[in-house]
Design an enzyme around this catalytic site. Structure first.
Site, PDB file in Angstrom:
ATOM      1  N   GLY A  14       0.778  -1.239   0.000  1.00 28.66           N
ATOM      2  CA  GLY A  14       0.000   0.000   0.000  1.00 28.66           C
ATOM      3  C   GLY A  14       0.806   1.283   0.000  1.00 28.66           C
ATOM      4  O   GLY A  14       0.267   2.355   0.291  1.00 28.66           O
ATOM      5  N   TYR A 156     -18.278   9.240   3.560  1.00 27.13           N
ATOM      6  CA  TYR A 156     -17.410   8.058   3.655  1.00 27.13           C
ATOM      7  C   TYR A 156     -18.151   6.830   3.111  1.00 27.13           C
ATOM      8  O   TYR A 156     -17.550   5.899   2.568  1.00 27.13           O
ATOM      9  CB  TYR A 156     -16.945   7.858   5.102  1.00 27.13           C
ATOM     10  N   LYS A 163     -15.116  -0.863   5.645  1.00 28.08           N
ATOM     11  CA  LYS A 163     -14.262  -0.898   6.855  1.00 28.08           C
ATOM     12  C   LYS A 163     -14.921  -1.735   7.959  1.00 28.08           C
ATOM     13  O   LYS A 163     -14.226  -2.384   8.738  1.00 28.08           O
ATOM     14  CB  LYS A 163     -13.980   0.518   7.360  1.00 28.08           C
ATOM     15  N   THR A 194      -4.102  12.039   2.436  1.00 27.67           N
ATOM     16  CA  THR A 194      -3.372  11.164   1.514  1.00 27.67           C
ATOM     17  C   THR A 194      -4.127  11.155   0.189  1.00 27.67           C
ATOM     18  O   THR A 194      -5.226  11.712   0.100  1.00 27.67           O
ATOM     19  CB  THR A 194      -3.320   9.718   2.055  1.00 27.67           C
TER      20      THR A 194
HETATM   21  P1  NAP Z   1      -2.965   5.786  -0.201  1.00 26.62           P
HETATM   22  O1  NAP Z   1      -1.623   6.331  -0.054  1.00 26.62           O
HETATM   23  O2  NAP Z   1      -3.736   6.174  -1.417  1.00 26.62           O
HETATM   24  O3  NAP Z   1      -2.902   4.194  -0.064  1.00 26.62           O
HETATM   25  C1  NAP Z   1      -3.882   3.337  -0.594  1.00 26.62           C
HETATM   26  C2  NAP Z   1      -3.137   2.225  -1.266  1.00 26.62           C
HETATM   27  O4  NAP Z   1      -4.027   1.200  -1.727  1.00 26.62           O
HETATM   28  C3  NAP Z   1      -2.356   2.703  -2.492  1.00 26.62           C
HETATM   29  O5  NAP Z   1      -1.021   2.278  -2.405  1.00 26.62           O
HETATM   30  C4  NAP Z   1      -3.073   1.992  -3.621  1.00 26.62           C
HETATM   31  O6  NAP Z   1      -2.245   1.725  -4.709  1.00 26.62           O
HETATM   32  C5  NAP Z   1      -3.467   0.719  -2.929  1.00 26.62           C
HETATM   33  N1  NAP Z   1      -4.386  -0.084  -3.719  1.00 26.62           N
HETATM   34  C6  NAP Z   1      -5.633   0.232  -4.146  1.00 26.62           C
HETATM   35  N2  NAP Z   1      -6.122  -0.770  -4.879  1.00 26.62           N
HETATM   36  C7  NAP Z   1      -5.188  -1.755  -4.897  1.00 26.62           C
HETATM   37  C8  NAP Z   1      -5.108  -3.049  -5.500  1.00 26.62           C
HETATM   38  N3  NAP Z   1      -6.117  -3.561  -6.214  1.00 26.62           N
HETATM   39  N4  NAP Z   1      -3.978  -3.781  -5.323  1.00 26.62           N
HETATM   40  C9  NAP Z   1      -2.948  -3.296  -4.608  1.00 26.62           C
HETATM   41  N5  NAP Z   1      -2.955  -2.068  -4.038  1.00 26.62           N
HETATM   42  C10 NAP Z   1      -4.066  -1.315  -4.181  1.00 26.62           C
HETATM   43  O7  NAP Z   1      -3.907   6.229   1.034  1.00 26.62           O
HETATM   44  P2  NAP Z   1      -3.808   5.955   2.603  1.00 26.62           P
HETATM   45  O8  NAP Z   1      -4.679   6.980   3.209  1.00 26.62           O
HETATM   46  O9  NAP Z   1      -2.400   5.815   3.018  1.00 26.62           O
HETATM   47  O10 NAP Z   1      -4.576   4.568   2.743  1.00 26.62           O
HETATM   48  C11 NAP Z   1      -3.997   3.408   3.324  1.00 26.62           C
HETATM   49  C12 NAP Z   1      -5.024   2.716   4.221  1.00 26.62           C
HETATM   50  O11 NAP Z   1      -5.266   3.539   5.360  1.00 26.62           O
HETATM   51  C13 NAP Z   1      -6.372   2.492   3.560  1.00 26.62           C
HETATM   52  O12 NAP Z   1      -6.907   1.263   3.991  1.00 26.62           O
HETATM   53  C14 NAP Z   1      -7.194   3.636   4.138  1.00 26.62           C
HETATM   54  O13 NAP Z   1      -8.580   3.377   4.110  1.00 26.62           O
HETATM   55  C15 NAP Z   1      -6.650   3.644   5.540  1.00 26.62           C
HETATM   56  N6  NAP Z   1      -6.950   4.854   6.326  1.00 26.62           N
HETATM   57  C16 NAP Z   1      -6.661   6.061   5.835  1.00 26.62           C
HETATM   58  C17 NAP Z   1      -6.982   7.193   6.598  1.00 26.62           C
HETATM   59  C18 NAP Z   1      -6.716   8.581   6.065  1.00 26.62           C
HETATM   60  O14 NAP Z   1      -7.335   9.531   6.550  1.00 26.62           O
HETATM   61  N7  NAP Z   1      -5.834   8.746   5.102  1.00 26.62           N
HETATM   62  C19 NAP Z   1      -7.561   7.062   7.856  1.00 26.62           C
HETATM   63  C20 NAP Z   1      -7.824   5.782   8.347  1.00 26.62           C
HETATM   64  C21 NAP Z   1      -7.509   4.680   7.561  1.00 26.62           C
HETATM   65  P3  NAP Z   1      -2.304   2.705  -6.011  1.00 26.62           P
HETATM   66  O15 NAP Z   1      -2.287   4.119  -5.544  1.00 26.62           O
HETATM   67  O16 NAP Z   1      -1.118   2.301  -6.738  1.00 26.62           O
HETATM   68  O17 NAP Z   1      -3.601   2.357  -6.676  1.00 26.62           O
END
Ligand code: NAP
Length: 260
Positions: A14, A156, A163, A194
């Site tokens: 990720g 959301y 989730k 992000t």
């Molecule tokens: P992010 O940098 O966009 O990370 C999301 C990742 O998921 C990206 O690397 C994306 O890859 C990958 N992904 C999506 N589809 C995929 C697939 N089919 N196969 C492999 N990889 C895939 O955003 P982030 O905020 O760090 O998110 C990471 C996690 O944290 C997520 O589960 C998110 O829901 C969770 N989260 C985020 C927040 C927040 O506020 N940011 C809060 C709580 C939880 P590509 O970009 O290459 O598609």
């Protein structure tokens, strides 16, 4: 300072860019002495993630779209052939169509709902199944979740439902994998800007409000999420499984406050 992950190998899925929570987690894992393996979704992300992997001094970066069972099987096989023993896995992956993160939840399409579930929740089952044979010494699987699983957070929508499924998935996996001494947990991170988060309509306003409302009166720093991930991956977390650990400046416990 002692290094908490010395001698451990971690697979982190990720990392998309320097703002990804998985990137902060990778930095913390390397700081704590882990040998790091990253994945990227496909050719489009290959160069960026390979550059980030080099920066992080990761051992390798491997292609793995988590919706493709063949790619997950190839990941297992490739690592097995190298004799890799995994001690920690971080699943930091989610996706939903942008329109499903802006219109009323009632309008969610069947295909949009299924897509969010597949990428954001089922993928934890698929990743855990691929990783378990490599975790011969036990270890830790950690996923990332958000408060929208149990509370209604505007826009959301379909991701909140995914989730909720992800958190239940985490508990069932923790039960299945416990006898192999593999712990499965989720970190519920506070809102962080992000690439994925920017897809949620009104996210910047939400960040502002969260900073006002949270007991710590600020937003969550990705480094705080990363340190919690270190704890769960390390032997310090050895008794913790099936948990949702909130790293959100306390936001999750708040109800109504005085109207501003
Ligand atoms: P992010 O940098 O966009 O990370 C999301 C990742 O998921 C990206 O690397 C994306 O890859 C990958 N992904 C999506 N589809 C995929 C697939 N089919 N196969 C492999 N990889 C895939 O955003 P982030 O905020 O760090 O998110 C990471 C996690 O944290 C997520 O589960 C998110 O829901 C969770 N989260 C985020 C927040 C927040 O506020 N940011 C809060 C709580 C939880 P590509 O970009 O290459 O598609």
């Amino acid at each position: 300072m002692p290094t908490l992950l010395e001698g451990k190998t971690a697979l982190v899925l990720g990392v998309a860019n320097r703002w990804s929570l998985a990137y902060a987690i990778s930095q913390a894992f390397v700081r704590e002495g882990a040998k790091l393996i990253l994945t990227y979704q496909g050719d489009r992300q290959k160069q960026t993630v390979e550059e980030l992997a080099a920066e992080l001094k990761a051992h390798q970066a491997i292609a793995c779209d988590v919706t493709q069972d063949a790619q997950l099987a190839a990941l297992t096989e490739g690592l097995q052939q190298q004799g890799t023993v995994l001690n920690a896995v971080v699943h930091s992956i989610a996706f939903a169509n942008r329109e499903d993160l802006s219109r009323p939840f009632l309008e969610t399409s069947r295909s949009g709902y299924a897509l969010a579930q597949d990428v954001s929740a089922y993928s934890l089952v698929a990743v855990a199944r691929a990783a378990a044979p490599l975790m011969t010494a036990g270890g830790s699987v950690t996923t990332l979740t958000y408060l929208g699983s149990t509370r209604v957070v505007e826009n959301y929508n379909v991701m909140g439902v995914a989730k909720a499924a992800l958190e239940a998935t985490m508990r069932y996996l923790a039960n299945d994998l416990g006898p192999s001494n593999i712990r499965v947990n989720a970190i519920s991170a506070g809102a962080v800007k992000t690439a994925s988060a920017r897809g949620i309509s009104g996210f910047s306003k939400m960040l502002e409000k969260a900073a006002q409302l949270a007991p710590l009166r600020r937003n969550t720093d990705p480094a705080e999420v990363a340190d919690a991930a270190v704890f769960l991956a390390s032997d310090l977390g050895r008794g913790v499984t099936g948990n949702v650990l909130f790293v959100d400046a306390g936001m999750q416990m708040m109800g109504f406050t005085r109207a501003e």
